[in-house]
Design a protein around this motif. Structure first.
Motif, PDB file in Angstrom:
ATOM      1  N   UNK A   1     -10.747  13.842  -9.439  1.00 14.02           N
ATOM      2  CA  UNK A   1      -9.974  12.712  -9.978  1.00 14.02           C
ATOM      3  C   UNK A   1      -8.550  12.932  -9.509  1.00 14.02           C
ATOM      4  N   UNK A   2      -8.044  12.010  -8.698  1.00 11.92           N
ATOM      5  CA  UNK A   2      -6.697  12.129  -8.158  1.00 11.92           C
ATOM      6  C   UNK A   2      -5.894  10.921  -8.605  1.00 11.92           C
ATOM      7  N   UNK A   3      -4.806  11.165  -9.305  1.00 14.43           N
ATOM      8  CA  UNK A   3      -3.886  10.101  -9.712  1.00 14.43           C
ATOM      9  C   UNK A   3      -2.599  10.289  -8.924  1.00 14.43           C
ATOM     10  N   UNK A   4      -2.280   9.287  -8.107  1.00 10.26           N
ATOM     11  CA  UNK A   4      -1.084   9.346  -7.259  1.00 10.26           C
ATOM     12  C   UNK A   4      -0.083   8.299  -7.739  1.00 10.26           C
ATOM     13  N   UNK A   5       1.145   8.750  -7.951  1.00 13.65           N
ATOM     14  CA  UNK A   5       2.259   7.852  -8.245  1.00 13.65           C
ATOM     15  C   UNK A   5       3.353   8.137  -7.232  1.00 13.65           C
ATOM     16  N   UNK A   6       4.350   7.301  -7.186  1.00 15.73           N
ATOM     17  CA  UNK A   6       5.405   7.417  -6.180  1.00 15.73           C
ATOM     18  C   UNK A   6       6.013   8.826  -6.135  1.00 15.73           C
ATOM     19  N   UNK A   7       6.256   9.444  -7.282  1.00 17.04           N
ATOM     20  CA  UNK A   7       6.933  10.738  -7.304  1.00 17.04           C
ATOM     21  C   UNK A   7       6.107  11.849  -7.939  1.00 17.04           C
ATOM     22  N   UNK A   8       4.826  11.620  -8.153  1.00 19.63           N
ATOM     23  CA  UNK A   8       4.004  12.674  -8.741  1.00 19.63           C
ATOM     24  C   UNK A   8       2.538  12.482  -8.373  1.00 19.63           C
TER      25      UNK A   8
ATOM     26  N   UNK B   1      -1.631   8.555   2.041  1.00 19.76           N
ATOM     27  CA  UNK B   1      -1.677   7.416   2.967  1.00 19.76           C
ATOM     28  C   UNK B   1      -3.038   7.343   3.660  1.00 19.76           C
ATOM     29  N   UNK B   2      -3.560   8.504   4.061  1.00 16.63           N
ATOM     30  CA  UNK B   2      -4.823   8.533   4.789  1.00 16.63           C
ATOM     31  C   UNK B   2      -5.977   7.961   3.981  1.00 16.63           C
ATOM     32  N   UNK B   3      -6.020   8.247   2.667  1.00 18.03           N
ATOM     33  CA  UNK B   3      -7.123   7.706   1.863  1.00 18.03           C
ATOM     34  C   UNK B   3      -7.048   6.194   1.740  1.00 18.03           C
ATOM     35  N   UNK B   4      -5.880   5.616   2.000  1.00 21.28           N
ATOM     36  CA  UNK B   4      -5.735   4.162   1.998  1.00 21.28           C
ATOM     37  C   UNK B   4      -6.091   3.549   3.357  1.00 21.28           C
ATOM     38  N   UNK B   5      -6.501   4.407   4.304  1.00 23.75           N
ATOM     39  CA  UNK B   5      -6.847   3.915   5.637  1.00 23.75           C
ATOM     40  C   UNK B   5      -5.633   3.618   6.488  1.00 23.75           C
ATOM     41  N   UNK B   6      -4.552   4.376   6.271  1.00 21.56           N
ATOM     42  CA  UNK B   6      -3.301   4.172   6.992  1.00 21.56           C
ATOM     43  C   UNK B   6      -2.744   5.514   7.442  1.00 21.56           C
TER      44      UNK B   6
ATOM     45  N   UNK C   1       0.795  -1.225   0.000  1.00 19.83           N
ATOM     46  CA  UNK C   1       0.000   0.000   0.000  1.00 19.83           C
ATOM     47  C   UNK C   1       0.826   1.273   0.000  1.00 19.83           C
ATOM     48  N   UNK C   2       1.892   1.305   0.777  1.00 18.64           N
ATOM     49  CA  UNK C   2       2.653   2.548   0.939  1.00 18.64           C
ATOM     50  C   UNK C   2       3.235   3.045  -0.378  1.00 18.64           C
ATOM     51  N   UNK C   3       3.603   2.150  -1.268  1.00 17.96           N
ATOM     52  CA  UNK C   3       4.218   2.560  -2.530  1.00 17.96           C
ATOM     53  C   UNK C   3       3.292   2.373  -3.723  1.00 17.96           C
ATOM     54  N   UNK C   4       2.044   2.017  -3.478  1.00 15.58           N
ATOM     55  CA  UNK C   4       1.112   1.730  -4.574  1.00 15.58           C
ATOM     56  C   UNK C   4       0.705   2.992  -5.323  1.00 15.58           C
ATOM     57  N   UNK C   5       0.675   2.890  -6.641  1.00 18.45           N
ATOM     58  CA  UNK C   5       0.111   3.960  -7.460  1.00 18.45           C
ATOM     59  C   UNK C   5      -1.386   3.726  -7.535  1.00 18.45           C
ATOM     60  N   UNK C   6      -2.161   4.798  -7.440  1.00 14.52           N
ATOM     61  CA  UNK C   6      -3.608   4.655  -7.514  1.00 14.52           C
ATOM     62  C   UNK C   6      -4.227   5.863  -8.185  1.00 14.52           C
ATOM     63  N   UNK C   7      -5.457   5.685  -8.579  1.00 10.66           N
ATOM     64  CA  UNK C   7      -6.296   6.799  -9.019  1.00 10.66           C
ATOM     65  C   UNK C   7      -7.624   6.619  -8.319  1.00 10.66           C
ATOM     66  N   UNK C   8      -8.211   7.711  -7.906  1.00  9.52           N
ATOM     67  CA  UNK C   8      -9.534   7.646  -7.306  1.00  9.52           C
ATOM     68  C   UNK C   8     -10.426   8.701  -7.934  1.00  9.52           C
TER      69      UNK C   8
ATOM     70  N   UNK D   1     -14.710   5.443  -6.666  1.00  7.04           N
ATOM     71  CA  UNK D   1     -14.054   4.427  -7.489  1.00  7.04           C
ATOM     72  C   UNK D   1     -12.542   4.477  -7.302  1.00  7.04           C
ATOM     73  N   UNK D   2     -11.912   3.298  -7.264  1.00 10.86           N
ATOM     74  CA  UNK D   2     -10.468   3.160  -7.144  1.00 10.86           C
ATOM     75  C   UNK D   2      -9.913   2.473  -8.383  1.00 10.86           C
ATOM     76  N   UNK D   3      -8.686   2.827  -8.750  1.00  6.36           N
ATOM     77  CA  UNK D   3      -7.923   2.105  -9.778  1.00  6.36           C
ATOM     78  C   UNK D   3      -6.514   1.909  -9.239  1.00  6.36           C
TER      79      UNK D   3
END
Length: 193
Positions: free
Chosen positions: A61-68, A124-129, A36-43, A188-190
């Motif tokens: 629409x939020x796209x999160x990657x490790x460095x962007x 991290x918070x949106x992942x429940x952590x 989870x900590x390093x996962x790329x996601x879009x919500x 929705x999650x991706x």
């Protein structure tokens, strides 16, 4: 006339059955990935902000990657009203009025939009952590999931999860920091967008 009607019945049934194939399946439960900590996601979801007596709401629409990170904010009819992008070097914000740049996304959003999105911790918070870089006070529900998190001057309340499993992802959060209140609804999650 009956001959033409008899020829239409198979066509009608084919159309009807093909329409059934297009019905969406029941969505699979939404769970955190193993890393989870390093996962790329879009919500995709909605955000509502109350700050200094003003109320703002938008689609998100939020796209999160490790460095962007890229955040798109949408008006009620789906038009993009702002795009925020950040990487390791800087942050940019584009809206209908111009193109803005700063060292970090939080201060840029506050300058241009009048409120800020705590992107550094929120991924991290949106992942429940909790964010692993800071101390946190945590209250948990009966399933072991976070119900209230206090970290970095924020109170994060997890109002709803996608389902009842212990690794379920949040679907509704309320965040409070001083005079800023934010509600985040995640539809929705991706993973690995």
């Amino acid at each position: 006339m009956n001959f033409y009607f008899a020829r239409l019945i198979p066509i009608f049934l084919a159309v009807l059955l093909s329409g059934c194939a297009l019905l969406p399946n029941k969505p699979a439960p939404v769970a955190r990935p193993a890393q989870s900590a390093s996962a790329s996601f879009a919500l995709n979801g909605r955000i509502s902000i109350d700050h200094q007596g003003k109320h703002h709401s938008a689609g998100l629409r939020w796209t999160h990657r490790m460095y962007s990170d890229e955040i798109l904010l949408f008006a009620p009819l789906g038009q993009t009203v702002a795009r925020v992008y950040r990487d390791a070097q800087n942050a940019t914000l584009d809206d209908g009025d111009g193109h803005y740049q700063a060292d970090n996304a939080e201060s840029l959003m506050e300058q241009v939009l009048g409120w800020y999105f705590p992107m550094s911790d929120l991924h991290q918070w949106v992942l429940g952590m909790p964010d692993s870089d800071g101390a946190a006070q945590i209250e948990r529900d009966d399933s072991g999931r976070i119900s209230v998190l206090h970290q970095s001057g924020w109170e994060v309340r997890y109002l709803r999860y996608a389902d009842t499993s212990p690794d379920s992802l949040p679907s509704r959060l309320r965040l409070v920091h001083e005079d800023l209140q934010m509600q985040l609804l995640i539809d929705e999650w991706e993973w690995n967008p």
